[in-house]
Design a protein around this motif. Structure first.
Motif, PDB file in Angstrom:
ATOM      1  N   LEU A  20       0.827  -1.263   0.202  1.00 54.51           N
ATOM      2  CA  LEU A  20       0.238   0.030   0.426  1.00 54.51           C
ATOM      3  C   LEU A  20       0.923   1.201  -0.024  1.00 54.51           C
ATOM      4  N   ASP A  21       1.576   1.388  -0.818  1.00 47.04           N
ATOM      5  CA  ASP A  21       3.254   2.433  -0.690  1.00 47.04           C
ATOM      6  C   ASP A  21       2.404   3.101  -1.288  1.00 47.04           C
ATOM      7  N   VAL A  35       0.935   2.085  -4.814  1.00 50.18           N
ATOM      8  CA  VAL A  35      -0.353   2.509  -5.504  1.00 50.18           C
ATOM      9  C   VAL A  35      -1.063   4.256  -6.474  1.00 50.18           C
ATOM     10  N   TRP A  55      -0.847  -6.787  -7.359  1.00 43.92           N
ATOM     11  CA  TRP A  55      -1.987  -5.863  -7.050  1.00 43.92           C
ATOM     12  C   TRP A  55      -3.312  -6.325  -8.992  1.00 43.92           C
TER      13      TRP A  55
END
Length: 290
Positions: free
Chosen positions: A48-49, A53, A251
């Motif tokens: 979730l950096d 993102v 992702w």
């Protein structure tokens, strides 16, 4: 009358197969949980950096924009291919021949180097005065080059899918519509396309998913804001390629899953009333290959 006591057929091979699959899954989970080389702490840090993102957003934007460009071109190419005009037919065929016959990576490299081949883009009268002039590097940026490379290549594949969909509608329906005095444009939009969509949607959905993963090749331009580039940069900085590959793969899997769900509902909508059958989610990939 004595009833027959039937003995159900036993399938020991099935149970052996189930046991093998369960054992393989247990071993895989154990390996993922106990192998320190996966560096799950790094995965958790970067999944979730903010840069990752943002890269996901750029990847989605590039995928959607490329598919819109490819779809618009493919519709025109498919209509040209089924046209009675031989110039349109051969132009469409040549386009499909070229863009399907050369690798997408090669095309992306070309668009990345187009400024070397054409430093200036001019508009004017052929062999006459120049009216407007642009620097190619200012006009065709890395993002535009990525969009053109992906969209033009994909248009060739979608054109054949759309042409197959148009050909799947019986000629008798079009002849009957013409006999009723309907215009060709209305016949196409009201009669042909709604029926062709049942054939077009499954492979087009597969192409959209393929486009999502093909965006990883824009490294060739280079386009520095996509998911693969950002995770590769982090991996090179940390000297930890495996956890960053897991981040990128996670992702891609998430987005692909969402696209597959959307594809299923679109297929179900256009498949209503056809042989009384509605496609299941797992049928999508199989239908696209047929």
């Amino acid at each position: 009358m004595e009833l027959i006591s039937a003995t159900p057929v036993r399938h020991p091979g099935r149970w052996v197969g189930v046991a093998v699959i369960v054992l393989a899954c247990i071993l895989l989970i154990q390996s993922l949980a106990t192998n320190p080389n996966y560096h799950w702490d790094t995965v958790a840090t970067y999944i979730l950096d903010v840069h990752v993102v943002q890269a996901v957003g750029w990847t989605l934007l590039l995928t959607v924009a490329s598919m819109i460009l490819a779809t618009a071109l493919a519709v025109a190419l498919a209509l040209m291919r089924v046209s009675e005009n031989p110039v349109f037919q051969w132009t469409s065929w040549a386009w499909v021949w070229f863009f399907r016959g050369t690798p997408v990576y090669t095309q992306l490299v070309f668009w990345g180097l187009v400024a070397v081949l054409y430093p200036k883009i001019t508009l004017g009268v052929p062999f006459g005065p120049e009216l407007l002039q642009f620097d190619t590097q200012d006009l065709i940026t890395a993002g535009v080059a990525a969009l053109l490379g992906l969209g033009l290549n994909e248009s060739a594949y979608l054109a054949e899918i759309f042409r197959a969909g148009l050909k799947s509608v019986g000629a008798g329906q079009m002849e009957a519509a013409e006999a009723l005095g309907l215009r060709k444009s209305k016949i196409m939009w009201r009669i042909v396309l709604p029926q062709a969509m049942r054939v077009i949607i499954p492979p087009t959905g597969n192409e959209a998913i393929g486009m999502l993963k093909t965006t990883s090749l824009v490294l060739a331009i280079p386009f520095t804001m996509d998911l693969t580039f950002v995770t590769n940069s982090a991996a090179n900085r940390l000297y930890l390629p495996i956890p960053l590959l897991i981040v990128a793969a996670s992702w891609y899997l998430l987005i692909t899953s969402i696209l597959m769900v959307g594809q299923h509902f679109i297929e179900r909508h256009y498949g209503k009333g056809f042989d009384g059958r509605i496609l299941a989610p797992t049928d999508s990939a199989l239908e696209g290959r047929r």
